[in-house]
Design a protein around this motif. Structure first.
Motif, PDB file in Angstrom:
ATOM      1  N   ALA A 180      11.093  -3.240   5.892  1.00  0.00           N
ATOM      2  CA  ALA A 180       9.857  -3.667   5.220  1.00  0.00           C
ATOM      3  C   ALA A 180       9.986  -3.685   3.700  1.00  0.00           C
ATOM      4  O   ALA A 180       9.020  -3.424   2.988  1.00  0.00           O
ATOM      5  CB  ALA A 180       8.689  -2.784   5.669  1.00  0.00           C
ATOM      6  N   GLY A 181      11.194  -3.968   3.217  1.00  0.00           N
ATOM      7  CA  GLY A 181      11.366  -4.103   1.770  1.00  0.00           C
ATOM      8  C   GLY A 181      11.895  -2.851   1.097  1.00  0.00           C
ATOM      9  O   GLY A 181      12.189  -2.865  -0.089  1.00  0.00           O
ATOM     10  N   GLY A 182      12.016  -1.760   1.842  1.00  0.00           N
ATOM     11  CA  GLY A 182      12.533  -0.522   1.244  1.00  0.00           C
ATOM     12  C   GLY A 182      11.510   0.125   0.324  1.00  0.00           C
ATOM     13  O   GLY A 182      10.308  -0.160   0.398  1.00  0.00           O
ATOM     14  N   CYS A 183      12.009   0.986  -0.560  1.00  0.00           N
ATOM     15  CA  CYS A 183      11.119   1.730  -1.470  1.00  0.00           C
ATOM     16  C   CYS A 183      10.384   0.758  -2.390  1.00  0.00           C
ATOM     17  O   CYS A 183      11.006  -0.044  -3.080  1.00  0.00           O
ATOM     18  CB  CYS A 183      11.944   2.724  -2.287  1.00  0.00           C
ATOM     19  N   HIS A 184       9.058   0.853  -2.397  1.00  0.00           N
ATOM     20  CA  HIS A 184       8.250  -0.049  -3.219  1.00  0.00           C
ATOM     21  C   HIS A 184       8.604   0.099  -4.700  1.00  0.00           C
ATOM     22  O   HIS A 184       8.484  -0.832  -5.467  1.00  0.00           O
ATOM     23  CB  HIS A 184       6.760   0.284  -3.068  1.00  0.00           C
ATOM     24  N   VAL A 185       9.013   1.309  -5.084  1.00  0.00           N
ATOM     25  CA  VAL A 185       9.230   1.588  -6.502  1.00  0.00           C
ATOM     26  C   VAL A 185      10.691   1.341  -6.883  1.00  0.00           C
ATOM     27  O   VAL A 185      10.981   0.630  -7.841  1.00  0.00           O
ATOM     28  CB  VAL A 185       8.848   3.051  -6.818  1.00  0.00           C
ATOM     29  N   VAL A 186      11.600   1.930  -6.145  1.00  0.00           N
ATOM     30  CA  VAL A 186      13.024   1.892  -6.533  1.00  0.00           C
ATOM     31  C   VAL A 186      13.667   0.560  -6.165  1.00  0.00           C
ATOM     32  O   VAL A 186      14.421  -0.003  -6.944  1.00  0.00           O
ATOM     33  CB  VAL A 186      13.789   3.059  -5.873  1.00  0.00           C
ATOM     34  N   ARG A 240      -6.345  -0.651  -2.482  1.00  0.00           N
ATOM     35  CA  ARG A 240      -5.307  -1.239  -3.345  1.00  0.00           C
ATOM     36  C   ARG A 240      -3.919  -0.822  -2.860  1.00  0.00           C
ATOM     37  O   ARG A 240      -3.016  -1.640  -2.720  1.00  0.00           O
ATOM     38  CB  ARG A 240      -5.524  -0.760  -4.790  1.00  0.00           C
ATOM     39  N   VAL A 241      -3.764   0.480  -2.557  1.00  0.00           N
ATOM     40  CA  VAL A 241      -2.454   0.971  -2.124  1.00  0.00           C
ATOM     41  C   VAL A 241      -2.100   0.432  -0.739  1.00  0.00           C
ATOM     42  O   VAL A 241      -0.956   0.067  -0.477  1.00  0.00           O
ATOM     43  CB  VAL A 241      -2.421   2.516  -2.155  1.00  0.00           C
ATOM     44  N   ARG A 242      -3.099   0.358   0.142  1.00  0.00           N
ATOM     45  CA  ARG A 242      -2.820  -0.181   1.487  1.00  0.00           C
ATOM     46  C   ARG A 242      -2.301  -1.611   1.404  1.00  0.00           C
ATOM     47  O   ARG A 242      -1.599  -2.081   2.283  1.00  0.00           O
ATOM     48  CB  ARG A 242      -4.099  -0.177   2.324  1.00  0.00           C
ATOM     49  N   ARG A 243      -2.691  -2.307   0.320  1.00  0.00           N
ATOM     50  CA  ARG A 243      -2.318  -3.720   0.222  1.00  0.00           C
ATOM     51  C   ARG A 243      -1.151  -3.958  -0.718  1.00  0.00           C
ATOM     52  O   ARG A 243      -0.858  -5.109  -1.046  1.00  0.00           O
ATOM     53  CB  ARG A 243      -3.536  -4.550  -0.203  1.00  0.00           C
ATOM     54  N   ILE A 244      -0.480  -2.902  -1.143  1.00  0.00           N
ATOM     55  CA  ILE A 244       0.734  -3.119  -1.943  1.00  0.00           C
ATOM     56  C   ILE A 244       1.678  -3.929  -1.079  1.00  0.00           C
ATOM     57  O   ILE A 244       2.009  -3.525   0.039  1.00  0.00           O
ATOM     58  CB  ILE A 244       1.381  -1.776  -2.359  1.00  0.00           C
ATOM     59  N   SER A 266       5.609  -0.520   5.924  1.00  0.00           N
ATOM     60  CA  SER A 266       6.217   0.243   4.838  1.00  0.00           C
ATOM     61  C   SER A 266       7.086   1.313   5.485  1.00  0.00           C
ATOM     62  O   SER A 266       6.689   1.901   6.487  1.00  0.00           O
ATOM     63  CB  SER A 266       5.124   0.899   3.992  1.00  0.00           C
ATOM     64  N   PHE A 267       8.272   1.552   4.926  1.00  0.00           N
ATOM     65  CA  PHE A 267       9.152   2.534   5.566  1.00  0.00           C
ATOM     66  C   PHE A 267       8.871   3.957   5.080  1.00  0.00           C
ATOM     67  O   PHE A 267       9.481   4.909   5.540  1.00  0.00           O
ATOM     68  CB  PHE A 267      10.617   2.147   5.369  1.00  0.00           C
ATOM     69  N   CYS A 268       7.921   4.081   4.154  1.00  0.00           N
ATOM     70  CA  CYS A 268       7.600   5.402   3.609  1.00  0.00           C
ATOM     71  C   CYS A 268       6.100   5.648   3.804  1.00  0.00           C
ATOM     72  O   CYS A 268       5.392   4.798   4.338  1.00  0.00           O
ATOM     73  CB  CYS A 268       7.988   5.459   2.138  1.00  0.00           C
ATOM     74  N   PRO A 269       5.594   6.806   3.357  1.00  0.00           N
ATOM     75  CA  PRO A 269       4.163   7.072   3.602  1.00  0.00           C
ATOM     76  C   PRO A 269       3.204   6.159   2.839  1.00  0.00           C
ATOM     77  O   PRO A 269       2.010   6.156   3.139  1.00  0.00           O
ATOM     78  CB  PRO A 269       3.996   8.525   3.136  1.00  0.00           C
ATOM     79  N   VAL A 270       3.694   5.403   1.852  1.00  0.00           N
ATOM     80  CA  VAL A 270       2.769   4.555   1.083  1.00  0.00           C
ATOM     81  C   VAL A 270       2.055   3.588   2.034  1.00  0.00           C
ATOM     82  O   VAL A 270       2.694   2.913   2.835  1.00  0.00           O
ATOM     83  CB  VAL A 270       3.522   3.771  -0.011  1.00  0.00           C
ATOM     84  N   GLY A 271       0.760   3.554   1.949  1.00  0.00           N
ATOM     85  CA  GLY A 271      -0.020   2.644   2.793  1.00  0.00           C
ATOM     86  C   GLY A 271      -0.493   3.289   4.085  1.00  0.00           C
ATOM     87  O   GLY A 271      -1.277   2.704   4.821  1.00  0.00           O
ATOM     88  N   SER A 272       0.002   4.518   4.370  1.00  0.00           N
ATOM     89  CA  SER A 272      -0.428   5.158   5.613  1.00  0.00           C
ATOM     90  C   SER A 272      -1.469   6.242   5.339  1.00  0.00           C
ATOM     91  O   SER A 272      -1.691   7.109   6.174  1.00  0.00           O
ATOM     92  CB  SER A 272       0.777   5.738   6.363  1.00  0.00           C
ATOM     93  N   ASP A 273      -2.057   6.204   4.164  1.00  0.00           N
ATOM     94  CA  ASP A 273      -3.119   7.136   3.771  1.00  0.00           C
ATOM     95  C   ASP A 273      -2.625   8.575   3.601  1.00  0.00           C
ATOM     96  O   ASP A 273      -3.440   9.504   3.637  1.00  0.00           O
ATOM     97  CB  ASP A 273      -4.289   7.138   4.770  1.00  0.00           C
TER      98      ASP A 273
END
Ligand code: SF4
Lengths: 465, 92
Positions: free
Chosen positions: A395-401, A374-378, A321-328
């Motif tokens: 890694a797919g960019g922003c998960h949301v945007v 759940r978030v680690r596995r997005i 992930s290119f952002c903090p999502v998934g890195s706790d």
């Protein structure tokens, strides 16, 4: 050129971690999991793809390196282990940037309670101490964090006090628009290790894209803050929102930033369109123009020792992930919600994602391990990312945007600029800046690279054309 | 104007990893301030009136207001006597 699948001695991850994209008459080989990159002609690439352990020197070394078994990055496992705690002292802001997607204009939520913020810092300090860590890393974001100065003062001093009590090193980072008093700017420079200043460029660009709530221009105050910070002990980063209006002046703006303020890094990020930005007549830059101007800006910054950065491009080790999502990382909102993402709940909700991790009531942190898992596995990226040489960096960019548009969907504007900039950075890293310059003058070659539909090597039984 | 305490003219201070280092204007020995005193000094120097400093120290330390008052007013007394800060505004 026909490429065959590797058999004997091949890496079990062939096709997962080895990619090649066309760069005019050559091929850029990129194997991030094997830490290999090379610029090859077609016969050389063919040999690599055919798993020929023949040839000489460099080619053989690459081939052998690609035969090593590698492990792609994996989601974190085990109990929560937060990298940093990010506090949002307020979602409100003193500016009304035409493209803001953080809901600052509509914010009527009260600021965070200072005492509860301080206890959250204590909680984080205990987490770091108990796992044998050394650094108490606290980030402040918003809204505009300095719009809630009372909370910020308490958090800064609590971080330093808790670190002293537990023999940790405090590390404080703030993302701010810098539109504040001279005294506050000096204070920020004294106490923060990293200051990320949202600042879009010289006056004409700035005034077109940003302004105070009451319509007053904010440029002069932001310049004064930048000048104070550039003389402080804090590492100064600029975060520049690049629009169709500003993209043509990126190199000039970068030179101006470097000459005036000697920043550590300039982060150049294209506008993410919002209803507000459309209403203001601002759009994202053309992705080809953005890539070209990014390169020019990077070259302009070079003599000053300043790094130009684009968040989705290659940097550091392979990532999921290119952002903090998934890195706790934990993002604590003023109302006590603890999430994995900075964006508003409505936004991730609209993308079908649940970034909620738990809650903080001022004394107890309730984080469900189920939510953490759940978030680690997005999932990072979509089907198109499997074929893309940026798979382990963007890694797919922003998960949301940057929502995937479904399996098999082609590259969009985000992918185009990310693929081009990543290739340019790889060429630069391998000392082939002249090849990058050549590439930029060849419109057709840029399109071929950006739209190369399957970068995997080898492709199963297919031609690599 | 509400009561405030400012560092006296010529008094300098620097932010240190674990607190503050105050350098008196008369060239006297440097004063090393640890927490919570370092926070009290900084909050006063930022122009916070004493009641606001008390509020923030209570929040920061997680202590009752009365305990925070003691911390703040003890420090104000010591530093005023040492000529490091001086009162501005307020009644009387
Ligand atoms: S396909 Fe697009 S989103 Fe996916 S990794 Fe490549 S550039 Fe990023």
């Amino acid at each position: 050129m026909r490429l065959s699948a590797c058999t004997a001695g091949a890496s079990p991850q062939s096709g997962l971690g080895v990619f090649a994209v066309p760069v005019r008459d050559a091929w850029l080989l990129h194997a991030p999991l094997h830490e290999q990159s090379a610029l090859l002609n077609s016969p050389a690439l063919e040999r690599i793809a055919a798993c020929e352990d023949s040839g000489s020197g460099a080619l053989l070394a690459i081939r052998r390196a690609l035969n090593k078994a590698v492990q792609p990055p994996q989601p974190r496992q085990g109990p929560l282990c937060p990298l940093f705690l990010c506090l949002l002292p307020t979602r409100a802001c003193n500016l009304r940037c035409s493209y803001c997607g953080f809901g600052a204009a509509a914010c009527n939520e009260p600021a965070m309670n200072a005492g509860e913020a301080a206890r959250a810092v204590d909680w984080m300090a205990r987490q770091v101490r108990d796992r044998g860590g050394e650094t108490l890393d606290i980030h402040l974001f918003g809204g505009e964090p300095l719009h809630a100065p009372d909370v910020v003062e308490v958090v800064v001093h609590r971080t330093r006090a808790a670190a002293a009590e537990m023999r940790l090193t405090p590390h404080l980072q703030v993302i701010t628009n810098g539109v504040c008093s001279e005294q506050r700017a000096r204070w920020v420079g004294d106490y923060f290790d990293v200051v990320v200043l949202s600042f879009d460029g010289p006056r004409d660009i700035y005034d077109r894209q940003r302004g105070c709530c009451d319509g007053r221009p904010a440029f002069d105050a932001a310049v004064r803050t930048a000048a104070i910070l550039s003389r402080s002990s804090a590492d100064l980063y600029f975060r520049v929102c690049v629009t169709d209006y500003s993209v043509g002046t990126l190199a000039a703006a970068t030179s101006w930033f470097c000459e005036q303020f000697q920043p550590h890094t300039i982060d150049l990020e294209p506008l993410k369109p919002t209803p507000e930005s459309s209403a203001a007549g601002l759009g994202p830059p053309d992705p080809y123009e953005f890539a070209r101007e990014f390169w020019r800006a990077r070259r302009a910054a070079l003599p000053f020792g300043t790094e130009c950065h684009y968040s989705a491009a290659l940097s550091g080790p392979p990532r999921l992930s290119f952002c903090p999502v998934g890195s706790d990382a934990l993002i604590l909102s003023p109302g006590g919600s603890v999430d994995a993402c900075y964006l508003l709940e409505q936004e991730w909700g609209a993308s079908g994602l649940d970034m909620h991790l738990g809650s903080w009531d001022g004394s107890v942190m309730r984080i469900s391990q189920h939510a953490v898992e759940r978030v680690r596995r997005i999932p990072s990226g979509t089907a198109r990312c499997l074929n893309c040489f940026c798979r382990w960096s963007c890694a797919g960019g922003c998960h949301v945007v940057h929502k995937g548009s479904g399996a098999g969907a082609g590259f969009d504007d985000f992918c185009v600029q990310t693929r081009l900039i990543s290739a340019l950075l790889l060429l630069d890293e391998m000392g082939a800046a002249d090849r990058a310059e050549d590439l930029l003058t060849d419109e057709g070659a840029l399109k071929r690279l950006a739209m190369h539909s399957d970068d995997r090597l080898p492709r199963e039984g297919g031609a690599h054309a | 104007m509400p009561e405030r305490y400012d560092p006296t003219s010529g008094t300098a201070w620097s932010v240190e990893p674990r607190g503050l280092l105050v350098l008196p204007s008369d060239g006297g020995p440097a004063l090393r301030l640890e927490y919570p005193d370092a926070a009290v000094w900084d909050l006063l120097a930022l122009g916070n009136p004493p009641p606001a400093v008390v509020e923030k120290i209570a929040a920061m330390q997680g202590i009752p207001r009365t305990a925070a008052e003691r911390t703040v007013f003890d420090a104000i007394l010591r530093w005023t006597r040492a000529g490091l800060i001086m009162r501005r505004g307020g009644d009387g």
